[in-house]
Each structure stands twice: as structure tokens, then as C-alpha cells.
Design a protein around this motif. Structure first.
Motif, PDB file in Angstrom:
ATOM      1  N   TRP A  66       0.909  -1.158   0.000  1.00 53.08           N
ATOM      2  CA  TRP A  66       0.092   0.049   0.028  1.00 53.08           C
ATOM      3  C   TRP A  66       0.820   1.452  -0.188  1.00 53.08           C
ATOM      4  CZ3 TRP A  66      -4.967  -1.786   3.231  1.00 53.08           C
ATOM      5  CH2 TRP A  66      -6.040  -2.050   2.203  1.00 53.08           C
ATOM      6  N   TRP A  67       2.043   1.278  -0.973  1.00 51.38           N
ATOM      7  CA  TRP A  67       2.785   2.459  -1.010  1.00 51.38           C
ATOM      8  C   TRP A  67       3.453   2.881   0.148  1.00 51.38           C
ATOM      9  CZ3 TRP A  67      -1.525   5.934  -3.586  1.00 51.38           C
ATOM     10  CH2 TRP A  67      -2.322   4.988  -4.482  1.00 51.38           C
ATOM     11  N   ALA A  68       3.825   2.144   1.163  1.00 49.28           N
ATOM     12  CA  ALA A  68       4.069   2.420   2.401  1.00 49.28           C
ATOM     13  C   ALA A  68       5.564   2.374   2.464  1.00 49.28           C
ATOM     14  CB  ALA A  68       3.410   1.941   3.775  1.00 49.28           C
ATOM     15  N   GLY A  82      -9.706  12.807  -6.814  1.00 47.64           N
ATOM     16  CA  GLY A  82      -8.775  13.169  -5.730  1.00 47.64           C
ATOM     17  C   GLY A  82      -9.007  11.944  -4.444  1.00 47.64           C
ATOM     18  N   TYR A  83      -8.124  11.672  -3.787  1.00 48.16           N
ATOM     19  CA  TYR A  83      -8.221  10.786  -2.588  1.00 48.16           C
ATOM     20  C   TYR A  83      -7.393  11.322  -1.755  1.00 48.16           C
ATOM     21  CZ  TYR A  83      -8.296   6.468   0.075  1.00 48.16           C
ATOM     22  OH  TYR A  83      -8.107   5.689   1.170  1.00 48.16           O
ATOM     23  N   HIS A  84      -8.013  11.290  -0.465  1.00 49.58           N
ATOM     24  CA  HIS A  84      -7.405  11.951   0.831  1.00 49.58           C
ATOM     25  C   HIS A  84      -7.475  10.900   2.079  1.00 49.58           C
ATOM     26  CE1 HIS A  84      -6.163  15.079  -1.596  1.00 49.58           C
ATOM     27  NE2 HIS A  84      -7.321  15.419  -1.938  1.00 49.58           N
ATOM     28  N   GLY A  85      -8.062   9.793   1.792  1.00 50.41           N
ATOM     29  CA  GLY A  85      -8.288   8.983   3.032  1.00 50.41           C
ATOM     30  C   GLY A  85      -9.937   8.688   3.120  1.00 50.41           C
ATOM     31  N   GLU A  86     -10.167   7.882   4.139  1.00 51.40           N
ATOM     32  CA  GLU A  86     -11.544   7.334   4.238  1.00 51.40           C
ATOM     33  C   GLU A  86     -12.304   7.764   5.553  1.00 51.40           C
ATOM     34  OE1 GLU A  86     -11.871   3.590   2.322  1.00 51.40           O
ATOM     35  OE2 GLU A  86     -10.072   4.092   1.120  1.00 51.40           O
ATOM     36  N   ALA A  92      -1.205  20.373   0.692  1.00 50.04           N
ATOM     37  CA  ALA A  92      -0.564  19.385  -0.069  1.00 50.04           C
ATOM     38  C   ALA A  92      -0.535  18.189   0.507  1.00 50.04           C
ATOM     39  CB  ALA A  92       0.907  19.913  -0.442  1.00 50.04           C
ATOM     40  N   ASP A  93      -1.359  17.086   0.138  1.00 46.64           N
ATOM     41  CA  ASP A  93      -1.366  15.869   0.765  1.00 46.64           C
ATOM     42  C   ASP A  93      -0.265  14.938  -0.076  1.00 46.64           C
ATOM     43  OD1 ASP A  93      -1.794  13.116   1.345  1.00 46.64           O
ATOM     44  OD2 ASP A  93      -3.990  13.227   0.947  1.00 46.64           O
ATOM     45  N   GLU A  94       0.867  14.829   0.787  1.00 51.32           N
ATOM     46  CA  GLU A  94       2.004  14.161   0.270  1.00 51.32           C
ATOM     47  C   GLU A  94       2.238  12.827   0.755  1.00 51.32           C
ATOM     48  OE1 GLU A  94       5.119  15.208  -1.573  1.00 51.32           O
ATOM     49  OE2 GLU A  94       5.013  17.325  -2.007  1.00 51.32           O
ATOM     50  N   ILE A  95       1.068  12.347   1.144  1.00 54.44           N
ATOM     51  CA  ILE A  95       0.955  11.113   1.949  1.00 54.44           C
ATOM     52  C   ILE A  95       1.569   9.972   1.095  1.00 54.44           C
ATOM     53  CG2 ILE A  95      -0.276   9.325   2.980  1.00 54.44           C
ATOM     54  CD1 ILE A  95      -2.019  11.747   4.199  1.00 54.44           C
ATOM     55  N   ALA A  96       0.996   9.954  -0.187  1.00 50.17           N
ATOM     56  CA  ALA A  96       1.646   8.962  -1.191  1.00 50.17           C
ATOM     57  C   ALA A  96       2.951   9.316  -1.924  1.00 50.17           C
ATOM     58  CB  ALA A  96       0.567   8.700  -2.191  1.00 50.17           C
ATOM     59  N   THR A  97       2.908  10.610  -2.085  1.00 45.93           N
ATOM     60  CA  THR A  97       4.130  11.309  -2.856  1.00 45.93           C
ATOM     61  C   THR A  97       5.512  11.531  -2.356  1.00 45.93           C
ATOM     62  OG1 THR A  97       3.099  13.527  -2.522  1.00 45.93           O
ATOM     63  CG2 THR A  97       2.535  12.192  -4.676  1.00 45.93           C
ATOM     64  N   SER A 113       2.868  10.814   5.763  1.00 39.90           N
ATOM     65  CA  SER A 113       2.726   9.616   6.427  1.00 39.90           C
ATOM     66  C   SER A 113       3.548   8.339   5.552  1.00 39.90           C
ATOM     67  CB  SER A 113       1.263   9.190   6.687  1.00 39.90           C
ATOM     68  OG  SER A 113       1.018   7.977   7.561  1.00 39.90           O
ATOM     69  N   LYS A 114       2.916   7.108   5.402  1.00 40.36           N
ATOM     70  CA  LYS A 114       3.290   6.044   4.661  1.00 40.36           C
ATOM     71  C   LYS A 114       4.919   6.048   4.845  1.00 40.36           C
ATOM     72  CE  LYS A 114      -0.455   5.928   1.248  1.00 40.36           C
ATOM     73  NZ  LYS A 114      -1.153   4.627   1.417  1.00 40.36           N
ATOM     74  N   GLY A 115       5.513   6.450   3.716  1.00 38.90           N
ATOM     75  CA  GLY A 115       7.109   6.458   3.766  1.00 38.90           C
ATOM     76  C   GLY A 115       7.775   6.801   4.882  1.00 38.90           C
ATOM     77  N   ASP A 164      -1.420   9.712  13.722  1.00 39.30           N
ATOM     78  CA  ASP A 164      -1.117   8.292  13.781  1.00 39.30           C
ATOM     79  C   ASP A 164      -1.587   7.516  12.364  1.00 39.30           C
ATOM     80  OD1 ASP A 164      -3.824   8.205  14.361  1.00 39.30           O
ATOM     81  OD2 ASP A 164      -3.780   7.358  16.164  1.00 39.30           O
ATOM     82  N   ASN A 165      -2.289   8.347  11.399  1.00 41.28           N
ATOM     83  CA  ASN A 165      -2.245   7.639  10.153  1.00 41.28           C
ATOM     84  C   ASN A 165      -2.597   8.727   8.940  1.00 41.28           C
ATOM     85  OD1 ASN A 165      -5.364   8.143   9.495  1.00 41.28           O
ATOM     86  ND2 ASN A 165      -5.183   7.072  11.688  1.00 41.28           N
ATOM     87  N   GLY A 166      -2.674   8.477   7.803  1.00 39.11           N
ATOM     88  CA  GLY A 166      -2.747   9.400   6.875  1.00 39.11           C
ATOM     89  C   GLY A 166      -4.156  10.363   6.986  1.00 39.11           C
ATOM     90  N   SER A 167      -5.231   9.502   7.030  1.00 36.60           N
ATOM     91  CA  SER A 167      -6.463  10.278   6.988  1.00 36.60           C
ATOM     92  C   SER A 167      -6.553  11.254   8.314  1.00 36.60           C
ATOM     93  CB  SER A 167      -7.452   9.227   7.260  1.00 36.60           C
ATOM     94  OG  SER A 167      -7.663   8.236   6.220  1.00 36.60           O
ATOM     95  N   ALA A 168      -6.009  10.837   9.317  1.00 30.56           N
ATOM     96  CA  ALA A 168      -5.877  11.763  10.555  1.00 30.56           C
ATOM     97  C   ALA A 168      -5.153  12.885  10.344  1.00 30.56           C
ATOM     98  CB  ALA A 168      -5.311  10.883  11.841  1.00 30.56           C
ATOM     99  N   VAL A 187      -4.770  19.296  -2.431  1.00 35.92           N
ATOM    100  CA  VAL A 187      -4.387  18.347  -3.708  1.00 35.92           C
ATOM    101  C   VAL A 187      -3.568  17.377  -3.391  1.00 35.92           C
ATOM    102  CG1 VAL A 187      -4.964  20.334  -5.295  1.00 35.92           C
ATOM    103  CG2 VAL A 187      -2.793  20.064  -4.341  1.00 35.92           C
ATOM    104  N   GLU A 188      -3.359  16.200  -3.907  1.00 35.02           N
ATOM    105  CA  GLU A 188      -2.456  15.360  -4.068  1.00 35.02           C
ATOM    106  C   GLU A 188      -1.477  15.919  -5.228  1.00 35.02           C
ATOM    107  OE1 GLU A 188      -3.780  11.031  -4.501  1.00 35.02           O
ATOM    108  OE2 GLU A 188      -5.495  12.340  -5.186  1.00 35.02           O
ATOM    109  N   PRO A 189      -0.289  16.615  -4.695  1.00 33.38           N
ATOM    110  CA  PRO A 189       0.575  17.228  -5.728  1.00 33.38           C
ATOM    111  C   PRO A 189       1.231  16.174  -6.813  1.00 33.38           C
ATOM    112  CG  PRO A 189       1.395  16.935  -3.517  1.00 33.38           C
ATOM    113  CD  PRO A 189       0.405  16.418  -3.433  1.00 33.38           C
TER     114      PRO A 189
END
Ligand code: PMP
Length: 446
Positions: free
Chosen positions: A54-56, A146-150, A252-257, A281-283, A112-116, A218-220
Motif C-alpha cells: 500500500w505504497w508505504a 482526488g483521494y485523501h483517506g476514508e 498538499a497531501d504528500e502522504i503517497a508522494t 505518512s506512509k514512507g 497516527d495515520n494518513g487520514s488523521a 490536492v495530491e501534488p
């Protein structure tokens, strides 16, 4: 007879992002251990984790440096309340990241997580305007697809019907700006030398809502969950200016990027912009431990800083905020990235991978586009290359190919009909070659 692990799992566990009925034909892989880019199940079968769990996962599984750092931290301090208390790993992490994030970002909140991290970013911008004389600024802008968590706030600023449609009545109303769609560009432009005529849609939305908007998120450069949709840095540059002009904060949601996925440490660097708020988050922990950050500016921080009785504090908390084990992992990540020049090497691997992918799959009749940024390489499957017509969704082609690849030991978990590699940055060319060979086989078979 004793139940198998798979049976026991299915009796008890409700897995994320899954139609559990699918597990009747594809039971869960029970992973026993992992190393580098490989997962090993209890039957001894190996799987190449080409999607970084999951890209982490950033540097490979059970990395010796990260393992050692977490083990050492475990014997020192495993967790402590983070209100009124602090610890050295969190302070050192913030100090080091401050030098690496875009200039001007200097205040670090731990979650403690991306959505948070996204929830905190939204609340932060909302409250900022309340406390700086603009209580009318209550709306949020976001990009379509776009996607920013759930969680509920994060879903509200997301645009993927797949995840949000069912919940619409319980979500807040947000303004969805048509996102760049470089593969099916309605303006007939090419991604690489584009002047972003699609940015007109953002300008229109700001003209209408700019005075009542709190922030745009945005997800940059890369809309990951939408199918690894990549758009030009120029769009972000323009967006930064537009937000400034209207007094709208940019998140800027850089959780995945973040952490080198797009070739630079952060995607925002490629546009030369500093957002008002950045989510990480993630990485961040190398994919080891659930930790996230909401990073912001002195200016936003100052709007909350006052005597207690003014009720300006940001009263947002998560039990595991600032977890020292996560901080130790994150510090290990920064050391490995720096000492082993991981980004430099990953960029070289990425250039090689692009050539290889194009050579192998560039002319495939059902691959509409091979798009890439950093090590992320995505192939969009289409029924017809010329018209870019997708396959019918009911066919679940991506899912069919995923199953076939799994049987051959490759975790090619798709996004609809987009197959992609988003591997740990440390992956070897031989491993990528193996993955491409499996990909070739499953494509030939379908
Ligand atoms: N934002 C983006 C861009 C993401 O890709 C994700 C997770 N895929 C999230 C937010 C949510 O993070 P989490 O799953 O940790 O809540």
C-alpha cells in the motif's frame, strides 16, 4: 480437523477495501515473514511486493537499520502521552524534517495515520480563518478524482465515487474542481509541454467560491488512487498563486508522494512551491509503523497562540500522537536515504525502468498509456488504443490480471484497469525485470 490459517482468517477477519465474497475464490495470502522487496507466505511461496504494501514500504521489508533503530527505541521508551510531554526522537525528527520540507514549513503536528493528518489539516485551516477575522471561509475545494483517506472529512474532500458515493448524505459539501486529465486531455495537450488550459476550471471555481473557501487540498503531481494520474508541476505553481490571490490556504497531501516516490523528496519541490499545510505518512516510517504529520507555517501557528481563555488552541489529539517507535523508524529512514543516496539511485533505476517498460509494452494493443513519475510506472489498459475506450468495468480486467500475477508471485494489485509498479526505492533491476516478465506473461494470457 484443525482449520487452516486461511479458514480461521475468513471466520474472524473483515479485511480492508475488500468484498469479502471475493475471498471465496481468492483466499488471503498468509504472510509469515518478509525481507527486502519479498513477502513469504506460510507455504513457502515468495511474492514480489511491487506495490510497497500500500505504497508505504520505502526501503524494503525488515531493513537492518530500521529494525535496529526500533529495537533500540523499544528498550528506551515505547510510548508516552504527547500533550505536555515530549521526547528526543520527536524533537530530532522535527528538527531534521524542517530542513527538508519546502521552506516556510516549520511546525509539526504528530498523528497516527494518513487520514488523521488530513482531518487535522482541514480543521486547522477552518479554525485559522475563524480566528483571523474570516469566519465566512468555511468551504473546501478539491480536485475531481482526488483521494485523501476514508474518514468522513477526508472522504468529503475526496472525489472517487467508489469510496464516497454511498456516504454522500453524511459528508460535508465540498467544491470539486475538474482535475487535469493528461491521458484523455480534453484540450489535446501533451503532459510534458503543457500550458495547463485545464487550470481555467480552477480559476472559475475560485471566482465563484474563492471568498468563502478555507482551503484547497490536492495530491501534488500524482493522483494515486485515481489510477496514478500524473499532471504537470505548472498546475501546482498556478494553484499556489491562485490560492494566494484569494487568501485560500493550500493543503498538499504528500502522504503517497512524499519521501522520494516522485523522484524528489517531496512532489512540491518540482513545482518550487510551499503549501500552507503538508500531510505526510506512509514512507515517513519506511512503511513500518502508523505515524503521520501535519506540517504547517508559523503564520498558521500564530493564529492559535494565545491565552487559554481565548479558546484558540487546536484541541485535536490522537492517543498515539508522537509515538517514539514511529519517530525512531522515521529517523532511520532519513539516515538511510541520506547515507546511501537512495533517491539518486532510485532516479537512475527509474530511467532504466521507463526504457524497459516502453520497449516491452509500449506497443501493446491494450495498453493506452505508460505513465511514470519517479519509480512509479503505471499502465492503463484500454479496449481500444485509438479511442482510449476503457474495458467494461464489470469485466474487472485489472483484478483478473492481479490474480494471475499473484499465482506467479507478483503483487500487482491494480487500481481499476490501471496496473502499476510503485516498489520500494531500493528495488534491484533484476527484481524489476522479474516483475516485467510476469506482467508480460499475464498480458499475453489475457
Ligand atoms: N492521502 C493519500 C494521497 C493517500 O494515498 C492515502 C492512502 N492511500 C491517504 C491519504 C490515507 O492514508 P491512511 O490510509 O493512512 O489513512
Amino acid at each position: 480437523m484443525e482449520q487452516s490459517m486461511e479458514q480461521q482468517d475468513l471466520e474472524l477477519i473483515w479485511h480492508p477495501c475488500s468484498q469479502m465474497k471475493d475471498y471465496e475464490t481468492l483466499p488471503p495470502m498468509v504472510i509469515d515473514h518478509a525481507h527486502g522487496c519479498w513477502l513469504y507466505d506460510i507455504h513457502g511461496k515468495a511474492y514480489l511486493d511491487i506495490v510497497s504494501s500500500w505504497w508505504a514500504n520505502l526501503l524494503g521489508h525488515t531493513h537492518p537499520v530500521l529494525n535496529a533503530r526500533i529495537k533500540a527505541q523499544l528498550d528506551r521508551l515505547e510510548h508516552v502521552i504527547f500533550a505536555n510531554f515530549t521526547h528526543e526522537p520527536a524533537i530530532t525528527l522535527a528538527r531534521r524534517l524542517q530542513k527538508l520540507v519546502p521552506p516556510g514549513l516549520s511546525k509539526f503536528q504528530f498523528h497516527d495515520n494518513g487520514s488523521a493528518a488530513v482531518e487535522a489539516a482541514l480543521k486547522l485551516c477552518f479554525q485559522y480563518h475563524q480566528q483571523t477575522g474570516h469566519p465566512e471561509r468555511q468551504k473546501f475545494l478539491c480536485l475531481t478524482e482526488g483521494y485523501h483517506g476514508e474518514t468522513v472529512g477526508a472522504l468529503s474532500v475526496g472525489s472517487m465515487d467508489l469510496f464516497s458515493l454511498k456516504y454522500k448524505p453524511m459528508l460535508m459539501e465540498t467544491i470539486h474542481v475538474e482535475a487535469p486529465d493528461c491521458y484523455r486531455c480534453p484540450y489535446g495537450k501533451q503532459r510534458d509541454d503543457c500550458t495547463c488550459p485545464c487550470f481555467g476550471k480552477a480559476e472559475e471555481a475560485f471566482a465563484r467560491y474563492g471568498k468563502e473557501a478555507a482551503a484547497m487540498i490536492v495530491e501534488p503531481l500524482l493522483q494515486g488512487s485515481a489510477g496514478m494520474r500524473i499532471y504537470p508541476a505548472l498546475y501546482l505553481k498556478k494553484l499556489r498563486k491562485l490560492c494566494d490571490g484569494y487568501g485560500v490556504k493550500l493543503i498538499a497531501d504528500e502522504i503517497a508522494t512524499g519521501f522520494g516516490r516522485t523522484g524528489t523528496l517531496f512532489a512540491c519541490e518540482q513545482a518550487g512551491i510551499t503549501p500552507d499545510v503538508m500531510c505526510l505518512s506512509k514512507g515517513l516510517t519506511g512503511g513500518y509503523l502508523p505515524m503521520s504529520l501535519t506540517v504547517t507555517t508559523q503564520e498558521i501557528y500564530d493564529a492559535f497562540y494565545d491565552d487559554y481563555g481565548t479558546h484558540k488552541a487546536f484541541l485535536h489529539s490522537h492517543t498515539y500522537a508522537g509515538n517514539p517507535l514511529g519517530c525512531a523508524a522515521a529517523l532511520g529512514v532519513l539516515d538511510v536515504l541520506e547515507q546511501q543516496q537512495i533517491l539518486l539511485k532510485a532516479r537512475e533505476t527509474a530511467r532504466w525502468l521507463t526504457k524497459e517498460m516502453e520497449g516491452r509494452f509500449g506497443k501493446h494493443e491494450h495498453i493506452g498509456e505508460i505513465r511514470h513519475i519517479g519509480l512509479i510506472h503505471a499502465l492503463e489498459l484500454v479496449a481500444d488504443r485509438k479511442s482510449k475506450r476503457p474495458f467494461p468495468a464489470e469485466k474487472r480486467l485489472g483484478y483478473q490480471l492481479y490474480q494471475k500475477a499473484l499465482a506467479r508471485g507478483l503483487v500487482l494489485r491494480p487500481l481499476g484497469d490501471v496496473l502499476y509498479f510503485n516498489p520500494p526505492l531500493t528495488i534491484a533491476k533484476e527484481e524489476l525485470t522479474q516483475a516485467m516478465e510476469v506482467l508480460g506473461e499475464v498480458l499475453r494470457e489475457s
